[in-house]
Write a protein that holds these residues in place. Structure first.
Motif, mmCIF file in Angstrom:
data_model
loop_
_atom_site.group_PDB
_atom_site.id
_atom_site.type_symbol
_atom_site.label_atom_id
_atom_site.label_comp_id
_atom_site.label_asym_id
_atom_site.label_seq_id
_atom_site.Cartn_x
_atom_site.Cartn_y
_atom_site.Cartn_z
ATOM 1 N N LYS A 1 10.701 26.777 59.282
ATOM 2 C CA LYS A 1 10.925 26.394 58.166
ATOM 3 C C LYS A 1 12.137 25.373 57.781
ATOM 4 O O LYS A 1 11.628 24.613 56.717
ATOM 5 N N ALA A 2 13.209 25.207 58.490
ATOM 6 C CA ALA A 2 14.228 24.224 58.060
ATOM 7 C C ALA A 2 13.595 23.027 58.294
ATOM 8 O O ALA A 2 13.868 21.982 57.717
ATOM 9 N N ALA B 1 10.439 22.113 55.291
ATOM 10 C CA ALA B 1 10.783 22.118 54.020
ATOM 11 C C ALA B 1 12.187 21.427 53.820
ATOM 12 O O ALA B 1 12.772 21.426 52.646
ATOM 13 N N SER C 1 15.240 22.956 54.800
ATOM 14 C CA SER C 1 15.943 23.886 54.187
ATOM 15 C C SER C 1 17.216 24.035 54.514
ATOM 16 O O SER C 1 17.326 24.223 55.953
ATOM 17 N N SER C 2 18.362 23.780 53.857
ATOM 18 C CA SER C 2 19.567 24.085 54.337
ATOM 19 C C SER C 2 19.806 25.365 54.628
ATOM 20 O O SER C 2 20.719 25.831 55.756
ATOM 21 N N SER D 1 17.768 27.715 55.693
ATOM 22 C CA SER D 1 17.123 28.084 57.154
ATOM 23 C C SER D 1 17.857 27.514 58.360
ATOM 24 O O SER D 1 17.935 28.044 59.280
ATOM 25 N N GLU E 1 19.882 27.133 47.361
ATOM 26 C CA GLU E 1 18.801 27.542 47.750
ATOM 27 C C GLU E 1 18.885 29.130 47.627
ATOM 28 O O GLU E 1 17.580 29.873 47.359
#
Length: 334
Positions: free
Chosen positions: A210-211, A214, A216-217, A219, A304
């Motif tokens: 997922k990181a 997207a 994502s920090s 994740s 997030e």
């Protein structure tokens, strides 16, 4: 008569006026002045060095003339600048359109007519009662820069699962040789295989997937927190502390004198655990290098997390129920 005896044809003696006694006395107190020769290479007594001609000469100053451009030249330059800027804008627009198309393809591929993605992992047959629980597609969801490292993390998870299965076989061999001592190890090895195989997939592989998908920090931070403990577990498993359910080096070496074949099997499993630990450390460093390039930070992770909590329907339902109960209690007391 002497005047008559002189020869009139002989040149008379030159009379030097400076040999006069009065003039000689006047010039004795004056210093002798050197004669000046302009063609002599010697310098005057006032200078000790001779200055070369090349150093004395200097280039004449040149006045830079400014050339005024004609109106046609100015207009042509302005038109060329506008064409260049237009080409840059068109290139940027094409790049944005390409990215948008890639994002649209990632969204559409693997989706049904209603727009929801169909889970495809684990790949199970259609007649199987259990259906896939996750959607995974490296080519469509993971950017090109992170696709290779993301696949390596997936291969590490597969290698991790194989190692846990081999650990069950190693502990089984250990149990057949030492039934009174290795029963606990065999039972725990089965538990570790059943428990750690899905938990590792959910707790550290899916977060890193997922990181990268997207950027994502949150994740990334969750992955680093969990995977650090996973590396520690790999090291403990490779050591092989007795009665911990692992066919590590200590347990395998202790079986050499008793049963060499069982010791060899356990050593192979211990080698697998060691390779897991080494690969995990290397990949952890590689993921951290990719993470630093993404611009992720702890502040973004907090944002997030807060946004995810506030937009979660379950959290909203619980919060609304708690607020309602508090309001009803306040009105009831009044």
């Amino acid at each position: 008569m002497s005047g008559y005896d002189s020869n009139p044809f002989v040149d008379p003696v030159d009379i030097n006026p400076f040999q006069d006694a009065s003039i000689t006395q006047a010039t004795q107190g004056v210093e002798k002045i050197d004669e000046y020769n302009p063609f002599s290479s010697r310098t005057s007594h006032h200078s000790d060095t001779t200055i070369p001609i090349s150093e004395q000469s200097s280039q004449p100053a040149v006045l830079q003339t400014s050339v005024e451009q004609s109106p046609k030249t100015t207009a042509a330059a302005a038109q060329a600048d506008l064409i260049r800027k237009q080409e840059e804008l068109e290139k940027k627009a094409a790049d944005l359109e390409k990215r948008e198309q890639e994002f649209q393809n990632r969204t559409n591929i693997g989706s049904t007519n209603t727009g929801t993605k169909v889970n495809n992992w684990p790949p199970l047959p259609n007649f199987f009662p259990v259906k896939p629980c996750f959607y995974q597609d490296f080519d469509q969801e993971i950017p090109d820069d992170y696709r290779r490292i993301c696949k390596r993390m997936y291969y590490l998870w597969m290698f991790h699962s194989v190692t846990l299965f081999l650990n069950v076989l190693g502990c089984l061999a250990y149990f057949t040789a030492e039934s009174d001592k290795a029963g606990v190890d065999f039972g725990l090895s089965i538990l570790w295989f059943i428990l750690f195989t899905p938990v590792s997939f959910i707790c550290w592989y899916r977060p890193v997937y997922k990181a990268f998908r997207a950027d994502s920090s949150f994740s990334f931070f969750f992955f680093f927190f969990v995977f650090f403990f996973q590396v520690a577990v790999y090291i403990i498993q490779s050591v092989g502390i007795p009665r911990w359910g692992n066919s590590g080096w200590i347990s395998s070496i202790s079986m050499i004198k008793q049963n060499l074949a069982v010791a060899v099997i356990m050593m192979v499993v211990a080698g697998f655990f060691t390779v897991n630990a080494v690969l995990a450390i290397i990949l952890l460093k590689m993921v951290h290098g990719k993470y630093r390039r993404t611009g992720a930070s702890f502040t973004k992770a907090q944002q997030e997390f807060s946004q995810g909590v506030m937009t979660n329907r379950s959290v909203q339902t619980v919060a609304a129920g708690a607020a309602t109960s508090v309001a009803q209690g306040a009105f009831g007391r009044s």
